[in-house]
Write an enzyme that holds these catalytic residues in place. Structure first.
Site, mmCIF file in Angstrom:
data_model
loop_
_atom_site.group_PDB
_atom_site.id
_atom_site.type_symbol
_atom_site.label_atom_id
_atom_site.label_comp_id
_atom_site.label_asym_id
_atom_site.label_seq_id
_atom_site.Cartn_x
_atom_site.Cartn_y
_atom_site.Cartn_z
ATOM 1 N N SER A 89 4.782 -5.335 -9.595
ATOM 2 C CA SER A 89 5.789 -5.270 -8.849
ATOM 3 C C SER A 89 7.153 -5.593 -9.181
ATOM 4 C CB SER A 89 6.517 -6.242 -7.429
ATOM 5 O OG SER A 89 5.454 -6.174 -6.273
ATOM 6 N N ILE A 97 0.747 -1.320 -0.038
ATOM 7 C CA ILE A 97 0.210 -0.105 -0.359
ATOM 8 C C ILE A 97 0.932 1.296 -0.281
ATOM 9 C CG2 ILE A 97 -0.008 0.628 2.153
ATOM 10 C CD1 ILE A 97 -2.897 0.515 -0.027
ATOM 11 N N GLY A 98 1.937 1.145 -0.537
ATOM 12 C CA GLY A 98 3.007 2.722 -1.305
ATOM 13 C C GLY A 98 2.629 3.199 -2.420
ATOM 14 N N LYS A 99 2.819 3.924 -2.457
ATOM 15 C CA LYS A 99 1.971 4.784 -4.000
ATOM 16 C C LYS A 99 1.805 4.861 -4.961
ATOM 17 C CE LYS A 99 4.333 9.378 -1.980
ATOM 18 N NZ LYS A 99 5.134 8.548 -1.663
ATOM 19 N N HIS A 149 9.135 -4.841 -19.469
ATOM 20 C CA HIS A 149 8.686 -3.778 -18.717
ATOM 21 C C HIS A 149 9.878 -2.438 -18.349
ATOM 22 C CE1 HIS A 149 6.637 -0.726 -17.305
ATOM 23 N NE2 HIS A 149 6.603 -1.274 -15.576
ATOM 24 N N ASN A 205 13.934 -6.811 -4.510
ATOM 25 C CA ASN A 205 12.218 -7.704 -4.772
ATOM 26 C C ASN A 205 11.888 -8.769 -4.746
ATOM 27 O OD1 ASN A 205 10.924 -5.414 -4.216
ATOM 28 N ND2 ASN A 205 10.717 -4.790 -6.527
#
Length: 308
Positions: free
Chosen positions: A119, A8-10, A175, A95
């Site tokens: 992510s 629940i970051g930016k 990406h 990560n």
């Protein structure tokens, strides 16, 4: 319908904001290692339900056991992002552990939900997610080059001064810096590019300049703003909507390859059951070379940072 949102970051916060207005889910569970932050975000979003424009749905902070009956889980969890990092793969080392932990915790309680990874680097993280346990691979996907495709259409539209929704174009590959804009299949309102330029009398577009901008513009946002969240959140929420409604959409998403060696973005048919079919489309010679470079780059990132 229940949504799980892990991280629940930016980006996660913006996804929560966007998704609560779509009325897709009656329940949303927010999970974050920072439980205080999760509670604050949930409370802030609950307050918006006092307005007539916001539906009354159940939004709570919780843990992985609350995801046992989730229909879709979106994963944005990540180590801290540095706007000055040269490439998203700088996040890989940290990560790998995040995604491994997330997948093991989900798998311990359920194998029901579709899992959408945001992510970064999303292609490598999507691959790793398929490797850490026996969660069904067809239910795991990454947002891939959905965002690059939106940026590609927008850059083209800005050049011609038209609505980006009139541009039919997409990006495949990685990406990141090895994203591959597929110029050979691009049309504007069904017209090939040469025909559109002739009939509209618009100035010819510089394809190479646009190609270079597709990934660069994301770092323009990073450097000026400090993070990116609006476009990727909207991209993710639109994907979730298509999954929940079983629209059988074909989108440039990341999923594991047929040989299981890596995950890369290609036009992909997705349904309520997950990844249904990946289209290994024909490309022109230059695009084919760029796509092979993208796969090699993703493979190198996987081999460097992940050992089975």
């Amino acid at each position: 319908m229940k949504l799980g949102l892990i991280g629940i970051g930016k980006v996660g916060s913006q996804i929560l904001t966007d998704v609560q207005y779509l009325n897709l889910f009656s329940d949303i569970v927010v999970v974050d290692t920072n439980e205080k932050l999760a509670r604050g975000e949930v409370l802030d979003h609950q307050h918006a339900q006092g307005l007539t424009s916001t539906s009354h749905i159940r939004i709570v902070s919780g843990d992985y056991t609350d995801l046992v009956d989730a229909d879709v889980i979106v994963v944005t969890a990540s180590i801290a992002t540095d706007p000055n990092m040269p490439d998203r793969t700088a996040l890989t080392k940290g990560n790998v552990g995040v995604v491994t932990d997330v997948m093991n915790r989900i798998n311990a309680v359920t194998q029901q939900p579709l899992i959408v990874f945001v992510s970064n680097p999303v292609d490598t993280m999507t691959y790793i997610a398929t490797q850490v346990n026996d969660y069904p691979n067809e239910k795991i996907m990454g947002t891939g080059t959905l965002l690059e495709s939106a940026r590609f259409r927008t850059l083209i539209a800005h050049h011609y001064d038209i609505d980006p929704k009139s541009v039919e174009a997409f990006v495949i590959g990685e990406h990141g810096q090895h994203a591959v804009p597929v110029w050979s299949k691009m049309t504007i309102a069904g017209m090939p590019l040469d025909e559109f330029e002739t009939l509209s009398q618009k100035a010819a577009i510089d394809r190479e300049a646009i190609t270079q901008q597709v990934d660069k513009v994301s770092f323009d946002v990073f450097h000026d703003k400090g993070w990116t969240n609006v476009a990727i959140a909207k991209t993710t929420v639109e994907l979730v909507k298509r999954l929940v409604f079983n629209e059988k959409a074909i989108l440039p998403l990341t999923s594991i390859t047929a040989d299981g060696s890596l995950a890369v973005s290609l036009p992909t048919l997705v349904t309520r059951q997950g990844v249904n079919h990946v289209f290994n489309i024909t490309l022109d010679a230059a695009e084919r070379d760029q796509f092979e470079q993208a796969k090699a780059y993703i493979q190198q990132t996987i081999d460097t940072h992940f050992k089975k």
